[in-house]
Design a protein around this motif. Sequence first.
Motif, PDB file in Angstrom:
ATOM      1  N   GLY A  87      47.767  41.547  43.038  1.00  0.00           N
ATOM      2  CA  GLY A  87      48.957  40.918  42.465  1.00  0.00           C
ATOM      3  C   GLY A  87      48.613  39.715  41.608  1.00  0.00           C
ATOM      4  N   GLN A  88      47.644  38.946  42.055  1.00  0.00           N
ATOM      5  CA  GLN A  88      47.213  37.778  41.276  1.00  0.00           C
ATOM      6  C   GLN A  88      46.503  38.198  39.991  1.00  0.00           C
ATOM      7  OE1 GLN A  88      45.620  34.321  43.682  1.00  0.00           O
ATOM      8  NE2 GLN A  88      45.457  36.022  45.128  1.00  0.00           N
ATOM      9  N   ILE A  89      45.721  39.270  40.063  1.00  0.00           N
ATOM     10  CA  ILE A  89      45.063  39.785  38.851  1.00  0.00           C
ATOM     11  C   ILE A  89      46.148  40.258  37.876  1.00  0.00           C
ATOM     12  CG2 ILE A  89      43.577  41.588  37.891  1.00  0.00           C
ATOM     13  CD1 ILE A  89      42.091  41.596  40.640  1.00  0.00           C
ATOM     14  N   ALA A  90      47.105  41.009  38.383  1.00  0.00           N
ATOM     15  CA  ALA A  90      48.150  41.596  37.544  1.00  0.00           C
ATOM     16  C   ALA A  90      49.037  40.539  36.895  1.00  0.00           C
ATOM     17  CB  ALA A  90      49.000  42.573  38.362  1.00  0.00           C
ATOM     18  N   ASP A  91      49.341  39.458  37.628  1.00  0.00           N
ATOM     19  CA  ASP A  91      50.238  38.442  37.050  1.00  0.00           C
ATOM     20  C   ASP A  91      49.497  37.373  36.258  1.00  0.00           C
ATOM     21  OD1 ASP A  91      49.307  36.408  38.810  1.00  0.00           O
ATOM     22  OD2 ASP A  91      51.064  36.511  40.110  1.00  0.00           O
ATOM     23  N   GLY A  92      48.175  37.489  36.200  1.00  0.00           N
ATOM     24  CA  GLY A  92      47.398  36.564  35.383  1.00  0.00           C
ATOM     25  C   GLY A  92      47.026  35.259  36.056  1.00  0.00           C
ATOM     26  N   GLY A 133      38.753  38.216  40.705  1.00  0.00           N
ATOM     27  CA  GLY A 133      39.590  39.016  41.592  1.00  0.00           C
ATOM     28  C   GLY A 133      38.983  40.364  41.941  1.00  0.00           C
ATOM     29  N   THR A 134      38.476  41.069  40.927  1.00  0.00           N
ATOM     30  CA  THR A 134      37.883  42.379  41.224  1.00  0.00           C
ATOM     31  C   THR A 134      36.606  42.230  42.044  1.00  0.00           C
ATOM     32  OG1 THR A 134      36.765  42.441  39.068  1.00  0.00           O
ATOM     33  CG2 THR A 134      38.911  43.566  39.241  1.00  0.00           C
ATOM     34  N   HIS A 135      35.854  41.168  41.796  1.00  0.00           N
ATOM     35  CA  HIS A 135      34.660  40.932  42.607  1.00  0.00           C
ATOM     36  C   HIS A 135      35.057  40.687  44.069  1.00  0.00           C
ATOM     37  CE1 HIS A 135      30.548  39.807  43.561  1.00  0.00           C
ATOM     38  NE2 HIS A 135      31.080  38.854  44.308  1.00  0.00           N
ATOM     39  N   HIS A 136      36.107  39.930  44.262  1.00  0.00           N
ATOM     40  CA  HIS A 136      36.597  39.666  45.623  1.00  0.00           C
ATOM     41  C   HIS A 136      37.012  40.975  46.303  1.00  0.00           C
ATOM     42  CE1 HIS A 136      38.381  37.597  48.957  1.00  0.00           C
ATOM     43  NE2 HIS A 136      39.617  37.816  48.579  1.00  0.00           N
ATOM     44  N   ILE A 137      37.724  41.828  45.561  1.00  0.00           N
ATOM     45  CA  ILE A 137      38.134  43.118  46.131  1.00  0.00           C
ATOM     46  C   ILE A 137      36.902  43.959  46.459  1.00  0.00           C
ATOM     47  CG2 ILE A 137      39.226  45.333  45.544  1.00  0.00           C
ATOM     48  CD1 ILE A 137      41.478  43.676  44.239  1.00  0.00           C
ATOM     49  N   TRP A 138      35.935  43.971  45.579  1.00  0.00           N
ATOM     50  CA  TRP A 138      34.717  44.745  45.783  1.00  0.00           C
ATOM     51  C   TRP A 138      33.922  44.234  46.984  1.00  0.00           C
ATOM     52  CZ3 TRP A 138      29.971  43.521  42.296  1.00  0.00           C
ATOM     53  CH2 TRP A 138      28.852  44.267  42.711  1.00  0.00           C
ATOM     54  N   ALA A 139      33.622  42.948  46.992  1.00  0.00           N
ATOM     55  CA  ALA A 139      32.703  42.389  47.982  1.00  0.00           C
ATOM     56  C   ALA A 139      33.341  42.090  49.337  1.00  0.00           C
ATOM     57  CB  ALA A 139      32.070  41.105  47.426  1.00  0.00           C
ATOM     58  N   ASP A 140      34.603  41.661  49.330  1.00  0.00           N
ATOM     59  CA  ASP A 140      35.210  41.190  50.576  1.00  0.00           C
ATOM     60  C   ASP A 140      36.255  42.119  51.175  1.00  0.00           C
ATOM     61  OD1 ASP A 140      33.693  38.849  50.280  1.00  0.00           O
ATOM     62  OD2 ASP A 140      35.285  37.860  49.149  1.00  0.00           O
ATOM     63  N   ILE A 141      36.693  43.099  50.405  1.00  0.00           N
ATOM     64  CA  ILE A 141      37.762  43.958  50.897  1.00  0.00           C
ATOM     65  C   ILE A 141      37.321  45.423  50.949  1.00  0.00           C
ATOM     66  CG2 ILE A 141      40.127  44.741  50.511  1.00  0.00           C
ATOM     67  CD1 ILE A 141      40.581  41.985  49.080  1.00  0.00           C
ATOM     68  N   LEU A 152      37.421  44.688  28.961  1.00  0.00           N
ATOM     69  CA  LEU A 152      37.144  44.928  30.389  1.00  0.00           C
ATOM     70  C   LEU A 152      38.147  44.177  31.260  1.00  0.00           C
ATOM     71  CD1 LEU A 152      33.236  44.847  30.491  1.00  0.00           C
ATOM     72  CD2 LEU A 152      34.750  46.848  30.471  1.00  0.00           C
ATOM     73  N   ASN A 153      38.529  42.974  30.854  1.00  0.00           N
ATOM     74  CA  ASN A 153      39.546  42.220  31.596  1.00  0.00           C
ATOM     75  C   ASN A 153      40.885  42.952  31.560  1.00  0.00           C
ATOM     76  OD1 ASN A 153      38.092  40.000  32.594  1.00  0.00           O
ATOM     77  ND2 ASN A 153      38.289  38.902  30.665  1.00  0.00           N
ATOM     78  N   ARG A 154      41.249  43.483  30.383  1.00  0.00           N
ATOM     79  CA  ARG A 154      42.505  44.246  30.273  1.00  0.00           C
ATOM     80  C   ARG A 154      42.466  45.485  31.172  1.00  0.00           C
ATOM     81  NH1 ARG A 154      42.194  42.400  24.940  1.00  0.00           N
ATOM     82  NH2 ARG A 154      41.077  44.243  24.197  1.00  0.00           N
ATOM     83  N   GLU A 155      41.322  46.154  31.228  1.00  0.00           N
ATOM     84  CA  GLU A 155      41.185  47.325  32.104  1.00  0.00           C
ATOM     85  C   GLU A 155      41.367  46.926  33.572  1.00  0.00           C
ATOM     86  OE1 GLU A 155      37.492  49.381  31.376  1.00  0.00           O
ATOM     87  OE2 GLU A 155      37.969  49.682  29.260  1.00  0.00           O
ATOM     88  N   ALA A 156      40.824  45.782  33.948  1.00  0.00           N
ATOM     89  CA  ALA A 156      40.962  45.311  35.331  1.00  0.00           C
ATOM     90  C   ALA A 156      42.419  44.989  35.650  1.00  0.00           C
ATOM     91  CB  ALA A 156      40.076  44.092  35.570  1.00  0.00           C
ATOM     92  N   ILE A 157      43.109  44.373  34.714  1.00  0.00           N
ATOM     93  CA  ILE A 157      44.527  44.056  34.918  1.00  0.00           C
ATOM     94  C   ILE A 157      45.329  45.348  35.053  1.00  0.00           C
ATOM     95  CG2 ILE A 157      46.573  43.072  33.802  1.00  0.00           C
ATOM     96  CD1 ILE A 157      44.597  40.930  32.592  1.00  0.00           C
TER      97      ILE A 157
END
Length: 190
Positions: free
Chosen positions: A114-119, A126-134, A168-173
């Motif tokens: 949600g934080q990635i999506a809303d900027g 954010g994606t690193h956090h999802i990858w490494a911690d979640i 790449l940032n737009r793809e992540a969003i």
Amino acid sequence: MAAPSGNVRVSFSQMSIEKNAMTRDDALKQLSHIARERAFGRHVGSDRLIQAGLDALIAGVESPSLAMLAGLLRSEEPEAPQLFDQVLDELGLLFHPPAAPRAAKWAMAYWVAGQIADGSLDPAIGTHHIWADIAYDLGYPIELEPLVHCAHNLDGWEESWGVSIEELNREAIEAAKQFLSKGPAAEAGA
């Protein structure tokens, strides 16, 4: 052309303070964000808790314990976490993640996405956090694959790839928005 009437002088420092003034909604959002960070096990320093209290007080948020939190001295910093929780309780902002570890990780994934999506969170962070911690703790479920893929791309990006970091940032969003659009059904398969 008429000359301006009266003495209207605004110093640069006054303009920057007014321009950067936090609204009440911004302050409540900041308190809620910090509440989730702490609930999901992130360390938040007492100095940041006190500053959030001060920001909220200046923004007009009202809570019986807020002035006490905002006014803590350096020697009183150990009291900040308890006072911060008291303020959250008074404002109805306390957050408790699900008790089940997997459900808590999924809740964290939605929060970060949600934080990635809303900027409000940099896509690479954010994606690193999802990858490494979640995703790791969830066994890399297919639902998080697009976000993990984005994390890999952003983490290893080189100019020679022929794709910009902005793309790449737009793809992540977009991956975050897609994940969020699937809602809680995404975790049903996990």
